[in-house]
Enzyme design. Structure first.
Site, PDB file in Angstrom:
ATOM      1  N   CYS A  70       0.823  -1.213   0.000  1.00  0.00           N
ATOM      2  CA  CYS A  70       0.000   0.000   0.000  1.00  0.00           C
ATOM      3  C   CYS A  70       0.852   1.255   0.000  1.00  0.00           C
ATOM      4  O   CYS A  70       1.751   1.391   0.833  1.00  0.00           O
ATOM      5  CB  CYS A  70      -0.886   0.022   1.236  1.00  0.00           C
TER       6      CYS A  70
ATOM      7  N   ASN B 299      -4.897   3.712   0.402  1.00  0.00           N
ATOM      8  CA  ASN B 299      -4.459   2.758  -0.616  1.00  0.00           C
ATOM      9  C   ASN B 299      -5.657   2.369  -1.495  1.00  0.00           C
ATOM     10  O   ASN B 299      -6.784   2.795  -1.242  1.00  0.00           O
ATOM     11  CB  ASN B 299      -3.843   1.534   0.066  1.00  0.00           C
ATOM     12  N   PRO B 300      -5.475   1.535  -2.537  1.00  0.00           N
ATOM     13  CA  PRO B 300      -6.552   1.285  -3.505  1.00  0.00           C
ATOM     14  C   PRO B 300      -7.844   0.729  -2.944  1.00  0.00           C
ATOM     15  O   PRO B 300      -8.922   1.004  -3.491  1.00  0.00           O
ATOM     16  CB  PRO B 300      -5.910   0.305  -4.492  1.00  0.00           C
ATOM     17  N   CYS B 301      -7.782  -0.068  -1.905  1.00  0.00           N
ATOM     18  CA  CYS B 301      -9.034  -0.634  -1.364  1.00  0.00           C
ATOM     19  C   CYS B 301      -9.537   0.057  -0.112  1.00  0.00           C
ATOM     20  O   CYS B 301     -10.548  -0.361   0.479  1.00  0.00           O
ATOM     21  CB  CYS B 301      -8.845  -2.124  -1.110  1.00  0.00           C
TER      22      CYS B 301
ATOM     23  N   GLU C 202      -8.305   0.447   3.006  1.00  0.00           N
ATOM     24  CA  GLU C 202      -8.113  -0.010   4.383  1.00  0.00           C
ATOM     25  C   GLU C 202      -6.936   0.642   5.094  1.00  0.00           C
ATOM     26  O   GLU C 202      -6.765   0.454   6.302  1.00  0.00           O
ATOM     27  CB  GLU C 202      -7.945  -1.537   4.426  1.00  0.00           C
TER      28      GLU C 202
ATOM     29  N   GLY D 220      -7.815 -10.789  -1.098  1.00  0.00           N
ATOM     30  CA  GLY D 220      -8.267 -11.508  -2.286  1.00  0.00           C
ATOM     31  C   GLY D 220      -7.447 -12.741  -2.611  1.00  0.00           C
ATOM     32  O   GLY D 220      -7.954 -13.865  -2.597  1.00  0.00           O
TER      33      GLY D 220
END
Length: 583
Positions: free
Chosen positions: A90, A271-273, A275, A422
């Site tokens: 991240c 970060n991209p998701c 969290e 994932g």
């Protein structure tokens, strides 16, 4: 004991994680991967102890990973012990309002994504579209235009040559281009490598609830460019999310109320998701405990082995702290701030598995109460481990500028985070993160290029076998529907236990996320799954509930609202289903 892996885990490891020789042949197996990672990370222990102690920690790290009790984020598994050795997942990069600043960030993002990391940006510093550029006499193209450039670059840079790049794009709700940003992803071919979220303030939410006007401000001069209805802007957000799943929301005031180092600046991106909220140039190392491994037969009952869980939590914190020192940093600014704050993100996977093993339905007060208790326990264990490391190694260098100073010396400015897990949940054969079961039979697509990964839920398959109900008819039903809701012969209690994501009311998704968030330093990445029949009014209600529950962010997805999605209920052929179930 040899590493026990599912068929899908082996396929994912062989495709992405195991080292290969120059001819592309596998040069290690799963055991070799865990040995490589344990050795590389434990090398950081040499700074604090002798060679014998280093070997002892290496063995403990290996056992923890090879037993699938804990796994670190993908870049650590892929890169530890290799020439690249970039171990962080991240990153957040600043985007300044100049061509030099914009394209410097673009270059840094490309290097990060090539090494396996994901990048987050807040584009709110960029001047709005059509704004005069005094230096050239031209006009600005606006944040969304530059986001498309970042997106195009990501399209051609695979993360570590093994997975496509991922970005988070954020625009604050008072930016003059916010309406163009909100609708940017309604065209399916636009910003395909971005998740996007609106940076929401408490003031905006109050304006929405009171039906007040809302000012859009120039990011440099802060003068009012436009005044609009807050409720109208909110409706645009909600309707776009209904249409395509974007934008999500980031509650920036809630995030900064928990900022561990406010003297170092405000947090504006994740970060991209979502969290890990991070300062500019910060990165973070993540890892997740596999909760399904801690449900044991205790005396005459099935329960959680709390002492073993605490032991693994403490060991995982040490592992992630060692990753900071073992890491190779691509960007000098990142090395400086990461080693100054030493943030880590310990989370969980296998939550739905644990609930199933304990006989607790996901959408119940009992499950929410257990989530609260469990994450409080993990947070306490992580804090104790970090405090112990601070006694051994000293607190993080920016401790005196943190909200922990002077009462609580810690080795790490933040400790916990709930990531989507994932790929590592496939390797661990665990349910993803804190999500409910997506389906009892489903296919993962677009994970290994065009290859499909069929999955039958392990807990449900075990139940069917144990009760003598596993047969061709049941398999055909699952293959077609992916759900047990209409499967004959099951009691209402069993059907409730095996409810899937779209069968669970969205309010329960939010309550689960809130229970975890109360005991998480960073944030929680979770998708609030909605059936295709959900309305914009449903999303309006859930987004407001998320703010009221003091979540740091929220993401929704209405089934089939995008032409391409990763998870698909049901499996196309019984042969595929059988292979997965029996693996």
């Amino acid at each position: 004991m040899p590493v026990q892996l599912s068929a899908n885990a082996r396929r994912v490891l062989e495709s992405r994680y195991l080292r290969k020789d120059k001819e592309g042949r596998l040069a290690e197996d799963a055991d070799g991967l865990f040995r490589r990672v344990a050795h590389a990370v434990a090398a950081a222990e040499r700074r604090w102890g002798n060679e014998a102690a280093c070997r002892e920690w290496e063995e403990l790290f290996y056992e923890m990973m090879s037993q699938l009790l804990f796994l670190p984020n993908s870049p650590t598994l892929m890169n530890a012990g290799t020439a690249l050795h970039q171990l962080s997942a991240c990153f957040v990069l600043p985007v300044e309002d100049s061509m030099d600043g914009i394209f410097s960030s673009l270059k840094q993002a490309a290097l990060i994504q090539q090494s396996g990391g994901g990048t987050g940006f807040n584009f709110s510093r960029l001047r709005p579209q059509h704004d005069l550029i005094t230096k050239t006499g031209g006009s600005a193209s606006g944040p969304v235009s530059f986001m498309k450039i970042f997106d195009a670059a990501t399209e051609h840079v695979k993360q570590g040559g093994k997975r496509r790049g991922a970005n988070m794009g954020i625009l604050n709700v008072d930016h003059p281009d916010i309406e163009a940003f909100i609708s940017a992803k309604q065209q399916s071919s636009v910003l395909t490598n971005f998740n996007i979220s609106v940076g929401i303030s408490n003031a905006f939410m109050q304006a929405v609830l009171k039906k007040e006007s809302w000012n859009l401000l120039h990011p440099n001069s802060h003068v009012i460019v436009k005044t609009i209805s807050a409720e109208k802007l909110w409706t645009e957000i909600v309707e776009s999310a209904w249409d395509c799943g974007d934008p999500g929301l980031l509650f920036l005031d809630t995030i900064n109320a928990a900022n561990p180092t406010p003297e170092l600046g405000m947090i504006q991106a994740t970060n991209p998701c979502g969290e890990v909220p991070l300062l500019p140039f910060e990165s973070c190392n993540l890892g997740s405990v596999n909760l399904s491994k801690f449900v044991k037969q205790l005396d005459d009952t099935t329960g959680i082995d709390w002492p073993e869980l605490e032991s693994v939590v403490r060991l995982a914190v040490r592992f992630l702290d060692d990753v900071i020192d073992a890491n190779q940093y691509i960007i000098p600014e990142t090395k400086a701030i990461v080693q100054g704050n030493r943030k880590i993100g310990l989370g969980v996977m296998g939550w739905a598995d644990m609930l199933c093993q304990l006989g607790i339905s996901y959408d119940t007060e009992e499950a929410v109460a257990l989530a609260d208790k469990l994450m409080s326990f993990i947070q306490s264990g992580a804090m104790a481990a970090s405090a112990q490391l601070a006694r051994e190694r000293g607190p993080f260098p920016n401790w005196a500028k943190s909200r922990y100073y002077p009462e609580r010396p810690l080795r790490n400015a933040s400790l916990t985070s709930i990531a989507p897990t994932g790929s590592i949940s496939i390797i661990a054969d665990a349910s993803s993160s804190i999500e409910p079961f997506f389906a009892l039979a489903f296919e993962r697509r677009h994970v290994l290029n065009d290859e499909k990964l069929p999955v039958i839920n392990r807990c449900f398959a075990d139940y069917l076998v144990q009760t003598g109900q596993y047969n061709e008819q049941v398999l055909a039903h699952l293959q077609a529907e992916g759900s047990a809701a209409r499967l004959p012969g099951l009691s209402p209690e069993v059907k409730a236990l095996f409810k899937t994501a779209y069968e669970i009311a969205p309010e329960w998704h939010v309550l689960q996320q809130a229970a975890y968030q109360r005991h998480v330093d960073n944030a929680v990445s979770k998708t609030i799954n909605l059936p295709e029949t959900a309305t914009p009014a449903d999303i309006d209600r859930i987004y407001k509930m998320a703010w009221q529950q003091q979540l740091k962010g929220i993401t929704i997805y209405r089934q089939n609202s995008l032409p391409q999605q990763i998870l698909h209920p049901g499996i196309h052929t019984a042969a595929e289903a059988c292979k997965v179930c029996l693996s």
